[in-house]
Structures are given as structure tokens and as C-alpha cells.
Write an enzyme that holds these catalytic residues in place. Sequence first.
Site, PDB file in Angstrom:
ATOM      1  N   ASP A 204     -21.451  22.156  24.205  1.00 36.21           N
ATOM      2  CA  ASP A 204     -20.202  21.527  23.765  1.00 36.21           C
ATOM      3  C   ASP A 204     -19.432  20.922  24.938  1.00 36.21           C
ATOM      4  O   ASP A 204     -19.026  19.756  24.890  1.00 36.21           O
ATOM      5  CB  ASP A 204     -19.318  22.553  23.046  1.00 36.21           C
ATOM      6  CG  ASP A 204     -19.924  23.031  21.742  1.00 36.21           C
ATOM      7  OD1 ASP A 204     -20.608  22.227  21.080  1.00 36.21           O
ATOM      8  OD2 ASP A 204     -19.715  24.200  21.386  1.00 36.21           O
ATOM      9  N   HIS A 216     -20.479   7.222  36.787  1.00 38.30           N
ATOM     10  CA  HIS A 216     -21.129   8.510  36.510  1.00 38.30           C
ATOM     11  C   HIS A 216     -21.320   8.741  35.015  1.00 38.30           C
ATOM     12  O   HIS A 216     -21.290   9.873  34.534  1.00 38.30           O
ATOM     13  CB  HIS A 216     -20.339   9.665  37.136  1.00 38.30           C
ATOM     14  CG  HIS A 216     -18.894   9.731  36.736  1.00 38.30           C
ATOM     15  ND1 HIS A 216     -17.893   9.151  37.482  1.00 38.30           N
ATOM     16  CD2 HIS A 216     -18.265  10.299  35.683  1.00 38.30           C
ATOM     17  CE1 HIS A 216     -16.725   9.367  36.909  1.00 38.30           C
ATOM     18  NE2 HIS A 216     -16.928  10.068  35.805  1.00 38.30           N
ATOM     19  N   ASP A 218     -19.566   7.220  32.295  1.00 41.63           N
ATOM     20  CA  ASP A 218     -18.486   7.020  31.334  1.00 41.63           C
ATOM     21  C   ASP A 218     -17.641   5.782  31.631  1.00 41.63           C
ATOM     22  O   ASP A 218     -16.576   5.591  31.014  1.00 41.63           O
ATOM     23  CB  ASP A 218     -17.576   8.251  31.276  1.00 41.63           C
ATOM     24  CG  ASP A 218     -16.970   8.606  32.636  1.00 41.63           C
ATOM     25  OD1 ASP A 218     -17.039   7.761  33.557  1.00 41.63           O
ATOM     26  OD2 ASP A 218     -16.441   9.726  32.789  1.00 41.63           O
ATOM     27  N   ASP A 223     -11.471   7.662  42.095  1.00 43.31           N
ATOM     28  CA  ASP A 223     -10.855   6.882  43.161  1.00 43.31           C
ATOM     29  C   ASP A 223     -10.867   7.564  44.520  1.00 43.31           C
ATOM     30  O   ASP A 223     -10.211   7.111  45.451  1.00 43.31           O
ATOM     31  CB  ASP A 223      -9.416   6.540  42.783  1.00 43.31           C
ATOM     32  CG  ASP A 223      -8.566   7.778  42.503  1.00 43.31           C
ATOM     33  OD1 ASP A 223      -9.078   8.905  42.647  1.00 43.31           O
ATOM     34  OD2 ASP A 223      -7.383   7.622  42.128  1.00 43.31           O
ATOM     35  N   HIS A 231     -10.976  14.062  34.795  1.00 37.19           N
ATOM     36  CA  HIS A 231     -10.656  13.613  33.438  1.00 37.19           C
ATOM     37  C   HIS A 231     -11.580  14.332  32.463  1.00 37.19           C
ATOM     38  O   HIS A 231     -12.604  14.916  32.861  1.00 37.19           O
ATOM     39  CB  HIS A 231     -10.770  12.089  33.288  1.00 37.19           C
ATOM     40  CG  HIS A 231     -12.092  11.511  33.701  1.00 37.19           C
ATOM     41  ND1 HIS A 231     -12.207  10.456  34.582  1.00 37.19           N
ATOM     42  CD2 HIS A 231     -13.379  11.815  33.359  1.00 37.19           C
ATOM     43  CE1 HIS A 231     -13.473  10.135  34.758  1.00 37.19           C
ATOM     44  NE2 HIS A 231     -14.208  10.954  34.020  1.00 37.19           N
ATOM     45  N   ASP A 243     -16.660  16.751  27.349  1.00 35.95           N
ATOM     46  CA  ASP A 243     -17.098  16.901  28.734  1.00 35.95           C
ATOM     47  C   ASP A 243     -15.924  16.822  29.708  1.00 35.95           C
ATOM     48  O   ASP A 243     -14.927  16.144  29.459  1.00 35.95           O
ATOM     49  CB  ASP A 243     -18.129  15.833  29.094  1.00 35.95           C
ATOM     50  CG  ASP A 243     -19.460  16.062  28.395  1.00 35.95           C
ATOM     51  OD1 ASP A 243     -19.607  17.111  27.733  1.00 35.95           O
ATOM     52  OD2 ASP A 243     -20.344  15.201  28.502  1.00 35.95           O
ATOM     53  N   HIS A 268      -6.475  22.732  32.727  1.00 41.09           N
ATOM     54  CA  HIS A 268      -5.839  21.551  32.137  1.00 41.09           C
ATOM     55  C   HIS A 268      -6.878  20.672  31.434  1.00 41.09           C
ATOM     56  O   HIS A 268      -6.697  20.274  30.270  1.00 41.09           O
ATOM     57  CB  HIS A 268      -5.130  20.748  33.228  1.00 41.09           C
ATOM     58  CG  HIS A 268      -4.596  19.425  32.757  1.00 41.09           C
ATOM     59  ND1 HIS A 268      -3.281  19.231  32.419  1.00 41.09           N
ATOM     60  CD2 HIS A 268      -5.218  18.223  32.581  1.00 41.09           C
ATOM     61  CE1 HIS A 268      -3.114  17.977  32.037  1.00 41.09           C
ATOM     62  NE2 HIS A 268      -4.273  17.337  32.139  1.00 41.09           N
ATOM     63  N   GLU A 269      -7.969  20.366  32.127  1.00 40.86           N
ATOM     64  CA  GLU A 269      -8.979  19.482  31.549  1.00 40.86           C
ATOM     65  C   GLU A 269      -9.640  20.109  30.330  1.00 40.86           C
ATOM     66  O   GLU A 269      -9.959  19.424  29.351  1.00 40.86           O
ATOM     67  CB  GLU A 269     -10.033  19.121  32.599  1.00 40.86           C
ATOM     68  CG  GLU A 269      -9.487  18.418  33.833  1.00 40.86           C
ATOM     69  CD  GLU A 269      -8.732  17.138  33.523  1.00 40.86           C
ATOM     70  OE1 GLU A 269      -9.032  16.501  32.492  1.00 40.86           O
ATOM     71  OE2 GLU A 269      -7.826  16.782  34.299  1.00 40.86           O
ATOM     72  N   HIS A 272      -7.853  19.349  27.225  1.00 38.15           N
ATOM     73  CA  HIS A 272      -8.262  18.085  26.607  1.00 38.15           C
ATOM     74  C   HIS A 272      -9.542  18.278  25.803  1.00 38.15           C
ATOM     75  O   HIS A 272      -9.684  17.729  24.702  1.00 38.15           O
ATOM     76  CB  HIS A 272      -8.498  17.015  27.671  1.00 38.15           C
ATOM     77  CG  HIS A 272      -7.256  16.519  28.333  1.00 38.15           C
ATOM     78  ND1 HIS A 272      -6.138  16.126  27.637  1.00 38.15           N
ATOM     79  CD2 HIS A 272      -6.946  16.344  29.654  1.00 38.15           C
ATOM     80  CE1 HIS A 272      -5.209  15.724  28.471  1.00 38.15           C
ATOM     81  NE2 HIS A 272      -5.662  15.846  29.713  1.00 38.15           N
ATOM     82  N   HIS A 278      -1.782  15.002  26.667  1.00 37.52           N
ATOM     83  CA  HIS A 278      -0.796  15.412  27.649  1.00 37.52           C
ATOM     84  C   HIS A 278       0.520  15.787  26.968  1.00 37.52           C
ATOM     85  O   HIS A 278       0.914  15.195  25.974  1.00 37.52           O
ATOM     86  CB  HIS A 278      -0.532  14.289  28.666  1.00 37.52           C
ATOM     87  CG  HIS A 278      -1.617  14.166  29.678  1.00 37.52           C
ATOM     88  ND1 HIS A 278      -1.975  12.963  30.250  1.00 37.52           N
ATOM     89  CD2 HIS A 278      -2.439  15.093  30.236  1.00 37.52           C
ATOM     90  CE1 HIS A 278      -2.962  13.155  31.110  1.00 37.52           C
ATOM     91  NE2 HIS A 278      -3.264  14.441  31.110  1.00 37.52           N
ATOM     92  N   ASP A 340     -13.908  13.208   2.533  1.00 40.38           N
ATOM     93  CA  ASP A 340     -15.022  12.560   1.846  1.00 40.38           C
ATOM     94  C   ASP A 340     -14.689  11.123   1.440  1.00 40.38           C
ATOM     95  O   ASP A 340     -15.529  10.230   1.529  1.00 40.38           O
ATOM     96  CB  ASP A 340     -15.408  13.353   0.587  1.00 40.38           C
ATOM     97  CG  ASP A 340     -15.930  14.739   0.901  1.00 40.38           C
ATOM     98  OD1 ASP A 340     -16.528  14.913   1.983  1.00 40.38           O
ATOM     99  OD2 ASP A 340     -15.744  15.649   0.072  1.00 40.38           O
ATOM    100  N   ALA A 445     -16.140   2.223  -0.164  1.00 41.63           N
ATOM    101  CA  ALA A 445     -15.854   1.079  -1.015  1.00 41.63           C
ATOM    102  C   ALA A 445     -14.446   0.602  -0.713  1.00 41.63           C
ATOM    103  O   ALA A 445     -13.507   1.403  -0.651  1.00 41.63           O
ATOM    104  CB  ALA A 445     -15.982   1.462  -2.487  1.00 41.63           C
TER     105      ALA A 445
END
Length: 569
Positions: A204, A216, A218, A223, A231, A243, A268-269, A272, A278, A340, A445
Site C-alpha cells: 500500500d 524518479h 512521478d 530540488d 512529498h 507512496d 507528516h507524509e 497524506h 495540509h 454505483d 448513462a
Amino acid sequence: MDKHMCSSVEKPSCLLSLKHFCMKRNFIIICSILPVFYVSLTSGAPTTSGAPTTISVTSVSPTTTPHTPTDHEQFINTLISLGYLPPTSNLATVTLQALEEAIVLYQSYHGLEESGKFDKETQAQMSRPRCGNPDKTTSNTDRGRRFMATSGWPSTHITWNVVNYTRDLHHEQVDEAVEEAFQLWSDHTVLTFERVSGTGEDVDIRIDFSEPYTEHGDDLPFDGPGHVLAHAFLPWFSKNKGDVHFDDGETWTHKSYSGANLWLVAAHEIGHSFGLHHSFIQGSLMYPYHSGYNPEYTLHEDDIMGIEFMYGDGTPDYNTQRPGPPNNPQVPRLCIESFDAIDVAVDGYTYVYKGDYYWRLELGKITDGYPKLISQGWPGLQSEIDATVTVKNALLWRDEVGKTFFFKGRAVWRYTGRSLDIGYPKDLSTAFPGFPNNVESVTAAVEINGNGQTFFLSDGVFYLYTHRRQVEGPYSINAFRDIPSNIADAVQLQDNYMYFFTKDLRYFQVSPWTFTTSYSYPKPTTDDWFECEGAARPLIIGTPSSDASLPLYNIYTALFMLIMALVSL
């Protein structure tokens, strides 16, 4: 006015000065076209080589020396990456109004004076180390919001693994920091965590330390030292879901006040990865900026409210109602499960169907008293339907206008109000002559109100029920640009746009004229449609319209678009 009075380096601040220059002299028309006028001037300004100056943020000089972004360029790039400006913005395209509004919004989120200027306090805040996930998402457009929750994992048992380590720490230190990060959350949630040995999609949450400045997997390269530390991806994200990526250009530390503290950044990550955006409550774990190592840190009340709402603790105490009785495990949870089918019925309300139940939406939230059993609302209708549509165009449907069709497999039910019409259910090819016999089911539909044409989606293709009451197709779903194949259902709202909902809890706004997806989509379904706790500003949807001239308006709109297309030829 000297056409060289603003250099490309000074453009944002210079444009602000020019704006005030114009406004003081009431040059209203000049001010309205100032950004375009400025671009045309600077792009033609001569350089020492005689070549025109390029002010794109990705430009290079005539000697092909890589362009180093100026402070203003970096500032605008940061506003873009954090969601305050559209991703198509740059120095050449950003307008004064958009820039000022973005700065004010950033300042308001972070408790700064809302000056609308790139002042010292704003620069200092923006230069702090932080998470790379955006601040301004589709859900948190209001100031002062607390936690922001989207869609969570369908299971409360979550697996994880470290697939790539940093060189700064021993593997055992990384493992310990990550385990403690999960533990920080597990004390306040029913979630359980298990480390597994895999590195593929069977895991997961995959944790990876990535080299800076390089791709890498994504399209979000890091930076290097400072600013963006890491992230992560939300559970509903189609790629890299759940991830966590760390910038290995940072100096990662464990139980130390120096460098970037892996324990708290990872916690923290991971928030997410659970589905939290945030928060702008300073001191909360989900606040975007890293506050350094604190060995006594415990989860903030705001973070606890967010995680307990998403996955439960048995005693919710929030202003926003959860969809359905929280103590009935048989009732689907629309905040974490895909529905559904969805439809705007003849009464003007939007109805959502899941399993044995249905919900009514009003002003962007679940109406009190819902969900209810499908068998009670629509006698004779089976549960777990595939799609539904209420047809409204009298020109096409004639005596069938206002009727609601439900689809399950090849079976079709037709209702007048809440009464099942005589002779139904029918086979798909009987209800709609010309439908191929090899179509196993209709997964979505949607009727276009303006011309009455109806789209039926099935297994990556769609069929068109035309104004001649004929079935045409199949056509590839790729005709709808950027729309994936895992569509749960679709609907058209009063704004004339079609809305496609995916099984991974996203939705797309699509133009019925160009088949293109609107900017900033997809968005999380839970944020705008069900007012799950943490959603900031729901769409005003699901409420009956008092405008009886809407079908006529659609015709005028279609005619206008046709005339404009002919004029442009």
C-alpha cells in the site's frame, strides 16, 4: 513610457508599479491590457546580440548557458507548485490580478499580513523547509480551515515497506524512524500497519529516498538541499497511490536537532498517504512546513480529528454529518467507497446509489434522513445497479420525457416517478432497439439536455442514442479526452457540463461541445459532492432549479457555439 523600463528579471514588481501608475491616472483600458502590452514590449527588446529577449522561465541565453531562475521566477514557480497559480502560468502569462490574489491567499493561509506583495515576511516563510504537496487543493479554498480529508483506504489494514534507503542513516535508523511515524498515528485510529517485503503494487505505502534534480517516476523531481523535503500521494491517486518519496539531497537525521528529522517528516507524509491534505493550524502535524525535531511531540488535536473522522473511533463529534448511520456496518460509507450510480431525477435532486441504499444530495451535502433502502424508494428495483439516467429532452424522448431508467447487467427498469412502468424490466436491446446483443452491461448513462442525445458507456466504449432514436457505435472512450475507463457513472448538471465519476473516487468535468476535461480536474468526489468532514467549499449541486427555461437556454447555447464555430472557419 520607456519600453525598456522593465527588465524580465524585475517583471513582477515592475508590473505592480506600472499598475499603480496607471490607476493613479485612471488609465483603465491601458491597465486592463498591461500584462499583454508588457510582454510584447519586452519580447522585442534588443539584447547585446541583437536577438529578442525571451522571458519564459525555461528560456536559455543565445550561448545556451542554462538559465538560473531569478528570485521572482522562483517565487512564481513556487506559487504554481503549491497550487496558488495555475500550472500553465509563468512570467510571461501571469496577470497582475492573479499574482496579487495568489500572494494574498498564501499569506492568509500562513498567518501573514495580507499585503499582496512579495515582502520579507513572505519570502522568509516561503524559504522554510516543507512538504512538496500543494497547499491549495480543490477542497481547501476557504481561509482558516482545519484538517482536510479526502478518500481513505478501503481497508483498515495497511501494508508498507522501505524500497530505497538514504545514505545519511543506517537502515536500522530509517526503519525505526518510519515505524515510530506510523505509531504516532496508530495511537489515534483503528488502522493497523504491517511491514511486508514486497516493492510492487501489492504494497500500500512504498517509501523511497530519491536523488534530487532527476525524475524518479512521478514527474516531480526534487530540488536538492532546502525547501521541499518530501512529498506523498493520496490513496485515491491513480499512480503512485499512497507512496512516500523523500529528497535524498537533504541531510536526514534521527533523534537529532540538526538536519531534517526523518521521524516527523515521515509522519507528516504518511498522513497524506492516509488521505489527509495540509492543515493550516500551526502546530498540527499536517501543517506544510517542517518545525524541526521535538522528542516530546504528540499528535495535535486537529490531526486526531482528521484521522478519526476518516477511519473512525466510534464516537464522532463534528458539525458535519457522515453519510449514513455511523454504527450500521452494512451501510456503505460514501467518503471512502465508490458509489454505483448517480442521477439528477425529475424532481431536480441528485440521487446517489450504492448497494442496497440511495442518498439524496442537497446544496452539496447529504440530505438529513438518508440513506434509505432502494427497495423502499423504487419498489421492484434490484440493488447494486450499474447506471441510471432521467431523460428530460421532449424533442427526443416525447412521451417518455421525465422517466428514469435503471440498468443492471442487460436488464432495464423504467419508472414514472417512483412507479415501475408496466412491462419492465426489459432486455437492453428491447428497451433500446439496436443495442448490440454482446453488450453485457451499461456502466454509465448521461443525457445531453440541449440535444437529447444520450451516451451509454460499456467496457471502455460508448454508444450514442441519437435524436433519431437510433443506437450508434461503439466509439472509443478516448473520444473524451483524459477520461479513464473505470467510470462508475456520469451526469449532466445545470451548468451544462458532464461529470464523469470514477471507481477510485475522482470526478472529471467535461465539456459536452469539445469532449475536453476542464482545467484542475480530476478532483476528489468526496470533497465536493458529499461534504465529507474537511471538505471546504462544496459545489452547489443536487438542488431543484427554479429556472424553467433551462432546456431553451441549452438550445441557445448550442446554437451560439455552432455560429461561433462557423464564423471562425
